[in-house]
Design an enzyme around this catalytic site. Structure first.
Site, short mmCIF file in Angstrom:
data_model
loop_
_atom_site.label_atom_id
_atom_site.label_comp_id
_atom_site.label_asym_id
_atom_site.label_seq_id
_atom_site.Cartn_x
_atom_site.Cartn_y
_atom_site.Cartn_z
N ASN A 23 40.95 16.75 35.44
CA ASN A 23 39.95 15.78 35.86
C ASN A 23 40.42 14.64 36.68
O ASN A 23 39.66 13.70 36.98
CB ASN A 23 39.26 15.37 34.29
CG ASN A 23 38.49 16.28 34.05
OD1 ASN A 23 38.27 17.46 34.48
ND2 ASN A 23 38.09 16.44 32.65
N ASP A 305 35.49 16.54 25.30
CA ASP A 305 36.13 18.10 25.78
C ASP A 305 36.96 18.74 24.57
O ASP A 305 37.28 19.72 24.93
CB ASP A 305 37.13 17.80 27.03
CG ASP A 305 36.26 17.14 28.18
OD1 ASP A 305 36.71 16.56 29.33
OD2 ASP A 305 34.82 17.15 28.09
#
Ligand code: EPZ
Length: 426
Positions: A23, A305
């Site tokens: 990310n 997540d």
């Protein structure tokens, strides 16, 4: 089609090196386009999301060289063109091209993103930010066109919701705007700090990244530089959870323990031993685990997540656990698959109610998104018999570099095999 075949029951033991953060990577790569010279990024992970970005940049005319553990990006030859919807749709984080191209050219035309199916994923806050900087945003036939009549102007932008993507995208667009931009209620994720560090190394003037107020003083030019990406705290958390779930003893190398605090704290609450060193974390499982409640929230809260892999672990904790996802209300497609393995879980609204203490058994399961896949891998590793067959590896490949190699190195019995899909009535 390829499948993973996992035989559970072996405690994971040994060391695993954590890769660069996915990310971060999907933001650092477009950010590099802002420089008037080559940017080298060390330790980028070889994962599908990065590979797709490399193809996107090459299609746009940028020079990209992706070697074993470094990538060089030179955006000087970049041309402005509508992105072919196909490739852009495969990658939600392709939306960072909006901010990067707007910051570089004052204009961007990019197809709308794709990515994980986690329910509606709006981009209204990104658009609000670009418009505040003076751009005009139109969306026709799935192509987002963003154009600034003149130079972007700095602005004070308050984000109604804490959004990682909007925070980074506005930061990218504002680096070369006229004057000062202030982002309030900004997200504080470590990946945002990583992007700000790269941009400042390129000559940007960004202060406050990692806090909820980020100030960006526009500059005229950004230059090439070299940057090392931060470790992937979500990959690391996945291995920590797998170590606990298999009652193993695993040392993770190349991590930033502070980034893992939300996961470490929750694992300790469950009864797992977590020992921090400078750039390593050691996770030692235990025989009995306590049922706990988990509520996801923006960093430094518990990351959404990891709620899916954590669900798999909590099936081993005696008693009732509740996992509430305050960020994505529909991130529970792994639950049906865990049930097929014998888990007792009920989804109510944005919570999963886990009745733990039972045993999981191998089954044929399907990964529907990246972290659901991670949850099924964890579950497969902890079964008390049988083989777990996981399909949908295209999701898992997006975010886990060398997954099979790393798990086998830790002693797991896992194979990745090509399976010919049976058709007809054989
Ligand atoms: C990033 O997505 C991550 N992806 C996600 O990781 C992660 O789950 C998410 O942040 C939350 O931490 C990348 O960094 C590439 P948001 P992002 O904007 O930026 C709402 C993974 O598994 N929202 O922080 O898209 C949104 O619907 C992926 O690695 C708006 O309403 O997430 C969500 O409910 C999955 N309008 C909340 O904000 C907007 O304009 C947080 O989203 C933007 C977001």
């Amino acid at each position: 089609m390829e499948k993973l075949f996992i035989t559970g029951g072996t405690p994971l033991q040994g060391k695993v090196t954590i890769s660069g953060a996915k990310n971060s990577a999907v933001a650092l790569i477009p950010a590099a386009l802002l420089a008037d010279g080559p940017v080298v990024i060390d330790n980028l992970p070889h994962i599908q999301d990065v590979d797709i970005y490399v193809e996107l940049l090459k299609e746009m005319g940028a020079d990209v060289l992706f070697e074993e553990d470094w990538m060089e990006i030179d955006g000087r030859a970049l041309t402005l063109d509508v992105m072919p919807n196909g490739r852009v749709k495969k990658l939600r984080a392709s939306y960072y091209l909006w901010g990067a191209l707007l910051g570089k050219f004052g204009e961007a035309r990019v197809g709308l993103p794709g990515g994980c199916d986690l329910g509606p994923r709006p981009v209204d806050l990104h658009i609000k930010g670009f418009e505040a900087l003076g751009a005009v945003v139109t969306n026709q036939n799935g192509v987002m066109t963003i154009k600034a009549p003149g130079r972007l102007r700095g602005a004070r932008i308050y984000l109604d919701l804490v959004s990682v993507g909007a925070t980074i995208n506005i930061m990218l667009a504002a680096t070369k705007a006229e004057g000062l931009t202030i982002i309030e209620n900004a997200a504080r994720e470590p990946e945002i700090v990583d992007v700000a560090t790269l941009l400042n190394n390129m000559g940007a003037n960004i202060k406050g990244a990692g806090t909820d107020v980020i100030r960006i003083q526009g500059v005229d030019q950004l230059r090439g530089c070299r940057h090392t990406i931060i470790p992937d705290r979500i990959e690391a958390g996945t291995y920590m959870i797998a170590a606990a779930a298999t009652r193993g003893d695993v040392t993770l190398e190349n991590v930033i323990p502070k980034h893992l605090e939300p996961i470490s704290a929750k694992l300790r609450e469950i009864g797992v031993t977590v020992i921090n060193e400078d750039d390593t974390v050691r996770v030692i499982g235990a025989e009995n685990y306590r049922a706990v409640d988990v509520k996801t929230s923006p960093y430094p809260g518990f990351p959404t997540d990891l709620q899916q892999p954590m669900t798999a672990l909590l099936t081993a904790a005696k008693g009732s656990s509740i996992i509430t996802d305050n960020i994505y209300g529909a991130r529970f497609r792994h639950v049906d698959e865990l049930r097929r393995m014998g888990a007792t879980i009920k989804v109510e609204g944005r919570s999963a109610l886990i009745d733990g203490g039972g045993k999981l058994l191998g089954a044929r399961v399907v990964a529907s998104d990246l972290r659901a896949g991670a949850a099924l891998v964890v579950a497969g590793l902890m079964t008390e018999g049988g083989v777990t067959e996981i399909e949908g590896l295209e999701h898992i490949d997006r975010g886990y570099e060398n997954l099979v190699r790393k798990l086998r190195h830790l002693g797991a019995t896992v194979r990745r095999l090509e399976v010919v899909k049976r058709t007809g009535h054989q």
